[in-house]
Design an enzyme around this catalytic site. Structure first.
Site, short mmCIF file in Angstrom:
data_model
loop_
_atom_site.label_atom_id
_atom_site.label_comp_id
_atom_site.label_asym_id
_atom_site.label_seq_id
_atom_site.Cartn_x
_atom_site.Cartn_y
_atom_site.Cartn_z
CG ASN A 215 -17.42 69.47 -66.19
OD1 ASN A 215 -16.43 70.05 -66.64
ND2 ASN A 215 -17.70 68.21 -66.47
CD GLU B 238 -21.71 63.73 -63.86
OE1 GLU B 238 -22.25 64.83 -63.91
OE2 GLU B 238 -20.71 63.44 -64.53
N GLY C 49 -26.29 65.56 -70.57
CA GLY C 49 -26.49 66.31 -71.81
C GLY C 49 -27.79 65.99 -72.55
CB SER D 22 -30.21 66.89 -67.64
OG SER D 22 -29.74 66.39 -68.87
CD GLU E 168 -18.79 64.82 -71.41
OE1 GLU E 168 -17.98 65.70 -71.05
OE2 GLU E 168 -20.02 65.02 -71.44
CE LYS F 298 -19.91 68.14 -69.43
NZ LYS F 298 -20.90 67.21 -69.96
CG HIS G 108 -17.07 63.64 -66.85
ND1 HIS G 108 -17.64 63.35 -68.07
CD2 HIS G 108 -17.92 64.48 -66.22
CE1 HIS G 108 -18.79 64.01 -68.18
NE2 HIS G 108 -18.98 64.71 -67.06
P1 PGA Z 1 -24.97 68.17 -68.21
O1 PGA Z 1 -23.52 67.53 -67.92
O2 PGA Z 1 -25.35 68.97 -67.00
O3 PGA Z 1 -24.77 68.99 -69.43
O4 PGA Z 1 -25.90 67.02 -68.42
C1 PGA Z 1 -23.23 67.00 -66.67
C2 PGA Z 1 -21.85 66.41 -66.69
O5 PGA Z 1 -21.42 65.87 -67.70
O6 PGA Z 1 -21.13 66.49 -65.69
#
Ligand code: PGA
Length: 228
Positions: free
Chosen positions: A15, A151, A157, A187, A93, A17, A91
């Site tokens: 992803n 997640e 993150g 992560s 976010e 983003k 997601h």
């Molecule tokens: P990350 O993000 O691997 O940077 O923690 C995962 C995600 O938001 O899908």
């Protein structure tokens, strides 16, 4: 379409983003190429250019279906028509930063299933509430086209992943409740991928930050191949 070496079972979802550029996408085409188990959620602007070079997901789709006077929107049907295979929905976010409601996520899953896109439904520690009765029904009716990405907010993150026993047990719980594939996100990187991908109840990984590093993805793909 010719595939590179296949990763029989585990899925790797990258992803990007709101990141990346053509040079990076080209690097992935050269070093990874089209593999139906390595899925790239590139920003929409890259979709047409890469849909026959990488297996693509969209990072979201419109709540509106089909075609119409909906300025700025891209429907699941348009994504499918342009070579996209998957769509990430719900997601955290989007739920938090874009204040996306359960009702909207539910409608987007309906649209994705109707169009023939596979849904990667993201849930957090709140999964019991996020997968409400309507969404749960949809998952059960469309088992082969909806997979769940667990997640935890504490891991996205942050560089901090939960204990692997906890990841396995929660993914197992979700798998048992909704009878579908469950992947883990938060992560994940080339240093912890082996531990996570080896877990019995984890069918793959959803990778954010580390998915911008082609070498890490190549390493994670090798790990997944050895585990299968
Ligand atoms: P990350 O993000 O691997 O940077 O923690 C995962 C995600 O938001 O899908």
């Amino acid at each position: 379409m010719a595939e590179n070496k296949s990763i029989k079972n585990k899925i790797i979802v990258c992803n990007w983003k709101m990141n990346g550029n053509i040079d990076l996408a080209n690097e992935f085409c050269n070093l990874v190429g089209y593999n139906s188990r390595i899925i790239f959620a590139l920003p929409n602007i890259f979709i047409c250019q890469y849909s026959n070079k990488l297996c693509l997901a969209a990072q979201d789709c419109s709540v509106f279906d089909g075609y119409g006077a909906k300025t700025g929107e891209i429907s699941s049907k348009m994504l499918l028509d342009n070579g996209v295979k998957y769509v990430i929905l719900g997601h955290s976010e989007r739920r938090i930063q874009c204040e996306e409601s359960q009702t909207k996520t539910h409608q987007k899953i309906i649209n994705a299933c109707g169009a023939g896109l596979k849904t990667i439904l993201c849930v957090s520690e709140e999964y019991r509430d996020q997968i409400n009765e309507d969404i749960s029904k949809l998952i059960k009716q469309n088992k082969d086209s909806i997979l769940i990405a667990y997640e935890p907010l504490t891991a996205i993150g942050t560089g901090v992943i939960p204990d692997s026993g906890e990841i396995d047990s929660i993914c197992g719980d979700i798998k048992e409740m909704y009878d579908t594939q469950v992947i883990y996100g938060g992560s994940v990187n080339s240093a912890n991928a082996k531990e996570i991908l080896s877990l019995k109840n984890v069918d793959g990984v959803l990778i954010g930050c580390a998915s911008l590093d082609v070498h890490q993805i190549v390493d994670i793909a090798k790990i997944a191949e050895l585990i299968n």
